[in-house]
Design a protein around this motif. Sequence first.
Motif, short mmCIF file in Angstrom:
data_model
loop_
_atom_site.label_atom_id
_atom_site.label_comp_id
_atom_site.label_asym_id
_atom_site.label_seq_id
_atom_site.Cartn_x
_atom_site.Cartn_y
_atom_site.Cartn_z
N THR A 283 79.59 73.37 31.37
CA THR A 283 79.35 73.07 29.96
C THR A 283 80.55 72.40 29.29
OG1 THR A 283 77.74 74.86 29.78
CG2 THR A 283 78.69 74.04 27.74
N PRO A 284 81.79 72.92 29.46
CA PRO A 284 82.94 72.22 28.86
C PRO A 284 83.11 70.80 29.37
CG PRO A 284 83.55 74.45 29.45
CD PRO A 284 82.20 74.22 30.03
N MET A 285 82.66 70.52 30.59
CA MET A 285 82.76 69.17 31.11
C MET A 285 81.66 68.28 30.53
SD MET A 285 82.55 67.82 35.04
CE MET A 285 80.77 68.04 35.04
N CYS A 286 80.48 68.85 30.28
CA CYS A 286 79.36 68.07 29.76
C CYS A 286 79.48 67.80 28.26
CB CYS A 286 78.04 68.79 30.04
SG CYS A 286 77.59 68.85 31.79
N ASN A 287 80.13 68.69 27.53
CA ASN A 287 80.22 68.53 26.07
C ASN A 287 80.75 67.17 25.64
OD1 ASN A 287 79.07 70.95 25.28
ND2 ASN A 287 81.01 72.05 25.16
N PRO A 288 81.86 66.67 26.23
CA PRO A 288 82.36 65.35 25.80
C PRO A 288 81.35 64.24 26.06
CG PRO A 288 84.03 66.53 27.04
CD PRO A 288 82.76 67.30 27.22
N VAL A 289 80.63 64.31 27.18
CA VAL A 289 79.66 63.26 27.51
C VAL A 289 78.49 63.29 26.53
CG1 VAL A 289 78.11 62.38 29.29
CG2 VAL A 289 80.31 63.37 29.95
N ILE A 290 77.99 64.49 26.27
CA ILE A 290 76.80 64.62 25.42
C ILE A 290 77.12 64.34 23.97
CG2 ILE A 290 75.03 66.22 24.61
CD1 ILE A 290 74.69 65.32 27.51
N TYR A 291 78.21 64.90 23.47
CA TYR A 291 78.50 64.83 22.04
C TYR A 291 79.32 63.62 21.62
CZ TYR A 291 76.76 69.57 21.28
OH TYR A 291 75.97 70.68 21.19
N SER A 292 80.03 62.99 22.55
CA SER A 292 80.99 61.97 22.14
C SER A 292 80.83 60.62 22.82
CB SER A 292 82.42 62.49 22.38
OG SER A 292 82.64 63.68 21.67
N PHE A 293 80.82 60.60 24.16
CA PHE A 293 80.89 59.33 24.86
C PHE A 293 79.63 58.49 24.75
CE2 PHE A 293 84.18 61.53 27.73
CZ PHE A 293 85.19 61.12 26.89
N ARG A 294 78.55 59.09 24.23
CA ARG A 294 77.34 58.31 23.98
C ARG A 294 77.33 57.76 22.56
NH1 ARG A 294 72.32 61.92 25.50
NH2 ARG A 294 71.28 59.95 25.10
N ASN A 295 78.38 58.02 21.82
CA ASN A 295 78.47 57.64 20.40
C ASN A 295 79.20 56.31 20.27
OD1 ASN A 295 79.88 57.56 17.72
ND2 ASN A 295 78.65 59.40 17.41
N LYS A 296 78.62 55.38 19.51
CA LYS A 296 79.22 54.04 19.37
C LYS A 296 80.57 54.11 18.66
CE LYS A 296 74.96 51.29 19.36
NZ LYS A 296 74.12 50.34 18.59
N GLU A 297 80.68 54.95 17.64
CA GLU A 297 81.95 55.06 16.91
C GLU A 297 83.05 55.60 17.82
OE1 GLU A 297 81.43 57.28 13.37
OE2 GLU A 297 80.10 55.82 12.42
#
Length: 317
Positions: A283-297
């Motif tokens: 989960t700690p590894m997936c959080n950045p991908v799910i919440y951030s790296f898919r975000n354009k900003e």
Amino acid sequence: MGPRNGSTVTDFIIVGFEQSSPSTQALLFALFLALYSLAMAMNGLIIFITWTDPRLNSPMYFFLGHLSFLDVCFITTTIPQMLIHLMIKNHTVSFASCMTQMYLVFCMGVAECILLAFMDYDRYVAICHPLSYAQIMSRQVCVRLIGSAWSFGLINGIFLEYMSFRNPFCRDNHIENFFCEAPIVIALSCGDPQFSMKVIFVDAIVVLLSPMVLIVISYARILTSILGRSSSSGHGKTFSTCASHLTVVISLYTSAMFSYMNPRSTHGPDKDKPFSLLYTIITPMCNPVIYSFRNKEMKGAMVRALKRTKLAQAESV
């Protein structure tokens, strides 16, 4: 070999993966080292970007930075020790070390569960009440929410720590997991551990079940609000984002529920370890991908950070 009845436990033996073959342990070491390094790098990048880029000053990124910081602290309480034990034969940890690790797991885990609920409330307000968003989610409110998540984690950790170690330990000192997990440690204590387990069960309802229900309700209202709009543009992206967020949240909460809300008779090393790995490293590894790296900003902020780094390197030459 565990202590005899009547003697006092002064240390614990973390069984971990010691029953696996040397080749399997080497493979697990490489895999978990890669996952840990990846999680640290991604969360570290998010912390740096959200705390240094002035354009990312909305509450969402404020919460994201703190979530990544919690993830870094959380995985560091368990994974480095597991990596060490995969390389050496001595898996003994002192009583004080076990207590410290368990408190940190309680503290960081509880704070993250509360923070995830606040983050989903932030998304609910932003989508369902956009005109009042700036007033409802002001900077002062966000700071208070972050402070309450940390405070609840710190205080609740002390309470759970007391319930876990209130009885003396004079039985077997082998912990059938890769870290000092409370239900397993409590089962090793002398006397009847049922009272402590019942208290932890009730606490888990407050910390795990209640926030998860609120999160599901928030996303249900978000989807209802989106579907109620006349324009269908962006529906697919919204559904995809909500589904991915819910997947991470549900995996974290359900794996923690299995560990802390299930009867001990349903547990075992083969069942405990996968669920523990799910909420301690996956989960700690997936959080950045799910919440951030898919975000354009966020992607734009990463590009700007890379340009600043290259510019600084060029000027230093």
